[in-house]
Design a protein around this motif. Structure first.
Motif, mmCIF file in Angstrom:
data_model
loop_
_atom_site.group_PDB
_atom_site.id
_atom_site.type_symbol
_atom_site.label_atom_id
_atom_site.label_comp_id
_atom_site.label_asym_id
_atom_site.label_seq_id
_atom_site.Cartn_x
_atom_site.Cartn_y
_atom_site.Cartn_z
ATOM 1 N N GLY A 1 0.811 -1.199 0.000
ATOM 2 C CA GLY A 1 0.000 0.000 0.000
ATOM 3 C C GLY A 1 0.851 1.258 0.000
ATOM 4 N N GLN B 1 -2.199 1.748 -4.344
ATOM 5 C CA GLN B 1 -1.922 0.309 -4.368
ATOM 6 C C GLN B 1 -1.528 -0.038 -5.806
ATOM 7 N N MET C 1 -1.737 -1.544 5.215
ATOM 8 C CA MET C 1 -2.969 -0.871 4.813
ATOM 9 C C MET C 1 -4.062 -0.931 5.881
ATOM 10 N N THR D 1 -6.488 2.097 6.155
ATOM 11 C CA THR D 1 -7.287 2.444 4.982
ATOM 12 C C THR D 1 -8.715 1.935 5.146
ATOM 13 N N ALA E 1 -8.288 3.134 -0.598
ATOM 14 C CA ALA E 1 -6.920 2.678 -0.285
ATOM 15 C C ALA E 1 -5.975 3.775 0.165
#
Length: 263
Positions: A92, A148, A194, A197, A256
Protein backbone atom coordinates in the motif's frame (compact mmCIF):
# COMPACT_ATOMS: atom_id res chain seq x y z
CA UNK A 1 0.78 -40.92 -2.39
CA UNK A 2 -2.93 -40.98 -2.98
CA UNK A 3 -3.13 -43.10 -6.15
CA UNK A 4 -6.46 -41.81 -7.40
CA UNK A 5 -5.85 -38.11 -6.86
CA UNK A 6 -2.11 -37.51 -7.11
CA UNK A 7 0.03 -34.56 -6.16
CA UNK A 8 -0.97 -30.93 -5.70
CA UNK A 9 1.52 -28.06 -5.40
CA UNK A 10 0.26 -24.97 -3.59
CA UNK A 11 2.26 -21.79 -3.11
CA UNK A 12 1.62 -19.18 -0.44
CA UNK A 13 0.05 -21.97 1.60
CA UNK A 14 1.03 -20.97 5.14
CA UNK A 15 -2.07 -18.81 5.70
CA UNK A 16 -5.06 -17.16 4.07
CA UNK A 17 -6.46 -18.30 0.74
CA UNK A 18 -3.42 -20.47 0.00
CA UNK A 19 -3.82 -22.38 3.26
CA UNK A 20 -7.49 -22.96 2.53
CA UNK A 21 -6.74 -24.05 -1.04
CA UNK A 22 -4.29 -26.61 0.30
CA UNK A 23 -6.95 -27.82 2.74
CA UNK A 24 -9.38 -28.28 -0.16
CA UNK A 25 -6.78 -30.36 -2.00
CA UNK A 26 -6.07 -32.47 1.07
CA UNK A 27 -9.77 -33.10 1.68
CA UNK A 28 -10.13 -34.16 -1.96
CA UNK A 29 -7.48 -36.85 -1.48
CA UNK A 30 -4.44 -35.15 -2.98
CA UNK A 31 -1.03 -35.30 -1.43
CA UNK A 32 0.64 -31.94 -1.10
CA UNK A 33 3.81 -30.02 -1.59
CA UNK A 34 3.13 -26.69 0.09
CA UNK A 35 5.42 -23.69 -0.14
CA UNK A 36 5.81 -20.30 1.50
CA UNK A 37 8.64 -17.97 2.42
CA UNK A 38 8.06 -18.28 6.15
CA UNK A 39 8.60 -21.05 8.73
CA UNK A 40 4.86 -21.25 9.44
CA UNK A 41 4.60 -23.49 6.38
CA UNK A 42 5.79 -26.39 8.54
CA UNK A 43 2.89 -25.91 10.94
CA UNK A 44 0.47 -25.70 8.03
CA UNK A 45 1.79 -29.00 6.68
CA UNK A 46 1.07 -30.62 10.06
CA UNK A 47 -2.55 -29.46 9.76
CA UNK A 48 -2.86 -31.04 6.33
CA UNK A 49 -1.35 -34.31 7.55
CA UNK A 50 -4.00 -34.39 10.26
CA UNK A 51 -6.59 -34.49 7.47
CA UNK A 52 -4.88 -37.58 6.08
CA UNK A 53 -2.75 -36.13 3.30
CA UNK A 54 0.94 -36.56 2.83
CA UNK A 55 2.16 -32.97 3.04
CA UNK A 56 5.71 -31.82 2.39
CA UNK A 57 6.53 -28.24 3.38
CA UNK A 58 9.04 -26.18 1.43
CA UNK A 59 10.24 -22.89 2.87
CA UNK A 60 11.43 -20.98 -0.16
CA UNK A 61 11.46 -17.40 -1.37
CA UNK A 62 9.40 -17.65 -4.54
CA UNK A 63 10.29 -14.08 -5.46
CA UNK A 64 13.65 -15.48 -6.57
CA UNK A 65 14.68 -17.93 -9.27
CA UNK A 66 16.59 -19.84 -6.60
CA UNK A 67 13.46 -20.23 -4.49
CA UNK A 68 11.43 -21.44 -7.46
CA UNK A 69 14.16 -23.94 -8.31
CA UNK A 70 14.25 -25.19 -4.71
CA UNK A 71 10.54 -25.90 -4.85
CA UNK A 72 10.76 -27.54 -8.26
CA UNK A 73 13.64 -29.80 -7.25
CA UNK A 74 11.66 -30.93 -4.21
CA UNK A 75 9.18 -32.56 -6.59
CA UNK A 76 11.83 -35.08 -7.71
CA UNK A 77 10.12 -35.69 -11.06
CA UNK A 78 6.82 -36.63 -9.42
CA UNK A 79 3.90 -35.81 -11.73
CA UNK A 80 1.93 -32.77 -10.59
CA UNK A 81 -1.81 -33.06 -11.10
CA UNK A 82 -2.69 -29.65 -9.65
CA UNK A 83 -0.64 -26.46 -9.52
CA UNK A 84 -2.19 -23.70 -7.45
CA UNK A 85 -0.08 -20.58 -8.01
CA UNK A 86 -1.29 -18.51 -5.10
CA UNK A 87 1.81 -16.82 -3.67
CA UNK A 88 1.44 -13.07 -3.71
CA UNK A 89 2.32 -9.91 -1.85
CA UNK A 90 0.59 -6.56 -1.45
CA UNK A 91 1.96 -3.06 -1.01
CA UNK A 92 0.00 0.00 0.00
CA UNK A 93 0.80 3.73 0.07
CA UNK A 94 1.64 6.17 -2.71
CA UNK A 95 3.99 4.82 -5.37
CA UNK A 96 6.62 7.54 -4.93
CA UNK A 97 6.64 6.98 -1.17
CA UNK A 98 7.36 3.26 -1.53
CA UNK A 99 10.86 1.84 -1.41
CA UNK A 100 12.18 0.42 -4.68
CA UNK A 101 13.19 -2.82 -2.93
CA UNK A 102 9.62 -3.30 -1.73
CA UNK A 103 8.23 -2.55 -5.17
CA UNK A 104 10.54 -5.05 -6.82
CA UNK A 105 9.63 -7.72 -4.30
CA UNK A 106 5.93 -7.37 -5.11
CA UNK A 107 6.66 -7.63 -8.84
CA UNK A 108 9.03 -10.57 -8.37
CA UNK A 109 6.63 -12.46 -6.11
CA UNK A 110 3.40 -11.83 -7.98
CA UNK A 111 4.73 -11.98 -11.53
CA UNK A 112 8.28 -13.23 -12.01
CA UNK A 113 8.24 -16.12 -9.55
CA UNK A 114 4.77 -17.14 -10.65
CA UNK A 115 5.61 -17.43 -14.34
CA UNK A 116 8.92 -19.19 -13.63
CA UNK A 117 7.15 -21.87 -11.60
CA UNK A 118 4.27 -22.28 -14.03
CA UNK A 119 6.75 -22.54 -16.90
CA UNK A 120 8.64 -25.38 -15.23
CA UNK A 121 5.66 -27.39 -14.03
CA UNK A 122 3.52 -26.49 -17.05
CA UNK A 123 6.08 -28.04 -19.41
CA UNK A 124 5.96 -31.25 -17.40
CA UNK A 125 2.16 -31.24 -17.59
CA UNK A 126 2.35 -30.75 -21.35
CA UNK A 127 4.56 -33.81 -21.73
CA UNK A 128 1.90 -35.83 -19.93
CA UNK A 129 -0.95 -33.89 -21.56
CA UNK A 130 -2.65 -33.69 -18.19
CA UNK A 131 -2.98 -31.24 -15.33
CA UNK A 132 -4.88 -28.33 -13.81
CA UNK A 133 -3.47 -24.88 -13.05
CA UNK A 134 -5.13 -22.33 -10.79
CA UNK A 135 -3.89 -18.75 -10.58
CA UNK A 136 -4.96 -16.52 -7.72
CA UNK A 137 -5.60 -13.26 -9.51
CA UNK A 138 -7.85 -10.54 -8.15
CA UNK A 139 -10.61 -8.14 -9.09
CA UNK A 140 -7.94 -5.56 -8.24
CA UNK A 141 -6.56 -6.35 -11.67
CA UNK A 142 -9.60 -4.66 -13.22
CA UNK A 143 -9.00 -1.30 -11.50
CA UNK A 144 -6.23 1.32 -11.59
CA UNK A 145 -5.09 0.93 -7.99
CA UNK A 146 -4.41 4.39 -6.61
CA UNK A 147 -2.29 3.97 -3.44
CA UNK A 148 -1.92 0.31 -4.37
CA UNK A 149 -0.70 0.90 -7.90
CA UNK A 150 1.99 -1.76 -8.21
CA UNK A 151 -0.07 -4.52 -6.60
CA UNK A 152 -3.11 -3.90 -8.80
CA UNK A 153 -0.91 -3.79 -11.89
CA UNK A 154 0.64 -7.15 -11.02
CA UNK A 155 -2.79 -8.67 -10.59
CA UNK A 156 -3.83 -7.26 -13.97
CA UNK A 157 -0.87 -9.19 -15.35
CA UNK A 158 -1.89 -12.42 -13.59
CA UNK A 159 -5.51 -12.14 -14.71
CA UNK A 160 -4.47 -11.52 -18.32
CA UNK A 161 -1.72 -14.12 -18.34
CA UNK A 162 -4.07 -16.80 -17.03
CA UNK A 163 -6.58 -16.28 -19.83
CA UNK A 164 -3.84 -16.19 -22.47
CA UNK A 165 -2.23 -19.39 -21.23
CA UNK A 166 -5.62 -21.09 -21.12
CA UNK A 167 -6.16 -20.24 -24.77
CA UNK A 168 -2.73 -21.55 -25.75
CA UNK A 169 -3.52 -24.86 -24.02
CA UNK A 170 -7.13 -25.19 -25.16
CA UNK A 171 -6.38 -28.21 -27.36
CA UNK A 172 -4.50 -30.07 -24.62
CA UNK A 173 -5.48 -31.98 -21.50
CA UNK A 174 -4.42 -29.05 -19.32
CA UNK A 175 -6.91 -26.57 -17.89
CA UNK A 176 -6.13 -23.08 -16.59
CA UNK A 177 -8.42 -21.25 -14.18
CA UNK A 178 -8.15 -17.78 -12.64
CA UNK A 179 -9.57 -17.18 -9.16
CA UNK A 180 -10.40 -13.49 -8.79
CA UNK A 181 -11.41 -12.62 -5.23
CA UNK A 182 -12.08 -9.21 -3.74
CA UNK A 183 -11.04 -8.09 -0.25
CA UNK A 184 -10.63 -11.21 1.88
CA UNK A 185 -10.18 -11.58 5.63
CA UNK A 186 -6.53 -12.58 5.70
CA UNK A 187 -3.24 -11.03 6.84
CA UNK A 188 -2.91 -9.32 3.45
CA UNK A 189 -3.78 -5.78 4.52
CA UNK A 190 -1.62 -5.90 7.63
CA UNK A 191 1.36 -7.13 5.65
CA UNK A 192 0.72 -4.52 2.96
CA UNK A 193 0.66 -1.70 5.54
CA UNK A 194 -2.97 -0.87 4.81
CA UNK A 195 -4.70 -1.23 8.18
CA UNK A 196 -5.40 2.54 8.29
CA UNK A 197 -7.29 2.44 4.98
CA UNK A 198 -11.00 2.11 4.44
CA UNK A 199 -10.59 -1.13 2.51
CA UNK A 200 -8.19 -2.68 5.02
CA UNK A 201 -9.83 -1.72 8.30
CA UNK A 202 -13.27 -3.32 8.07
CA UNK A 203 -13.23 -7.14 8.21
CA UNK A 204 -17.04 -7.17 8.03
CA UNK A 205 -16.75 -6.14 4.40
CA UNK A 206 -14.31 -8.91 3.56
CA UNK A 207 -14.93 -12.43 2.30
CA UNK A 208 -14.14 -15.63 4.20
CA UNK A 209 -10.90 -17.13 2.83
CA UNK A 210 -12.23 -20.68 3.25
CA UNK A 211 -15.26 -19.85 1.10
CA UNK A 212 -13.12 -18.07 -1.49
CA UNK A 213 -10.78 -21.04 -1.69
CA UNK A 214 -13.61 -23.54 -2.02
CA UNK A 215 -15.13 -21.58 -4.90
CA UNK A 216 -11.74 -21.40 -6.63
CA UNK A 217 -10.96 -25.07 -6.07
CA UNK A 218 -14.29 -26.21 -7.44
CA UNK A 219 -13.92 -23.93 -10.47
CA UNK A 220 -10.48 -25.42 -11.15
CA UNK A 221 -11.79 -28.96 -10.86
CA UNK A 222 -14.58 -28.17 -13.34
CA UNK A 223 -12.04 -26.62 -15.68
CA UNK A 224 -13.74 -23.21 -15.63
CA UNK A 225 -11.79 -20.33 -17.18
CA UNK A 226 -12.24 -17.99 -14.23
CA UNK A 227 -14.38 -17.10 -11.26
CA UNK A 228 -15.04 -13.88 -9.35
CA UNK A 229 -16.03 -14.61 -5.76
CA UNK A 230 -18.79 -12.73 -3.95
CA UNK A 231 -21.83 -10.92 -5.32
CA UNK A 232 -20.53 -7.40 -4.65
CA UNK A 233 -17.23 -8.30 -6.29
CA UNK A 234 -19.05 -9.53 -9.38
CA UNK A 235 -20.81 -6.17 -9.61
CA UNK A 236 -17.51 -4.33 -9.16
CA UNK A 237 -15.85 -6.46 -11.83
CA UNK A 238 -18.70 -5.74 -14.24
CA UNK A 239 -18.50 -2.00 -13.51
CA UNK A 240 -14.79 -2.00 -14.27
CA UNK A 241 -15.57 -2.72 -17.91
CA UNK A 242 -18.03 0.18 -18.14
CA UNK A 243 -16.67 2.97 -15.92
CA UNK A 244 -13.86 5.25 -17.23
CA UNK A 245 -10.42 4.44 -15.88
CA UNK A 246 -10.04 7.86 -14.23
CA UNK A 247 -13.23 7.35 -12.28
CA UNK A 248 -12.13 3.87 -11.22
CA UNK A 249 -8.82 5.27 -9.99
CA UNK A 250 -10.65 7.88 -7.91
CA UNK A 251 -12.94 5.21 -6.45
CA UNK A 252 -9.91 3.15 -5.50
CA UNK A 253 -8.24 6.18 -3.94
CA UNK A 254 -11.16 6.58 -1.54
CA UNK A 255 -10.72 2.97 -0.40
CA UNK A 256 -6.92 2.68 -0.29
CA UNK A 257 -5.50 6.12 0.54
CA UNK A 258 -3.64 6.10 3.88
CA UNK A 259 -5.87 7.47 6.63
CA UNK A 260 -9.08 6.83 4.69
CA UNK A 261 -10.33 4.56 7.48
CA UNK A 262 -11.03 7.69 9.58
CA UNK A 263 -12.94 9.58 6.86
Amino acid sequence: MADEAGLAVITGASSGIGYELARCCAEAGYDLVVAADEPEIARAAEDFRAIGAQAEPVQADLATAEGVEKLYMTLEDRPVELLLANAGQGLGNAFLDQEVADIRRVVDTNITGTILLVHRIGRDMRLRNKGRILFTGSIAGFMPGSFQAVYNATKAFVDSFSWALRNELKDTGITVTCLMPGPTDTEFFERAGMTDTKIGSDPSGMDDPAKVARIGFEAMMRGDPGVVTGFSNKIQAAMAHLVPAGMLAEMHRKMAEPGSAKR
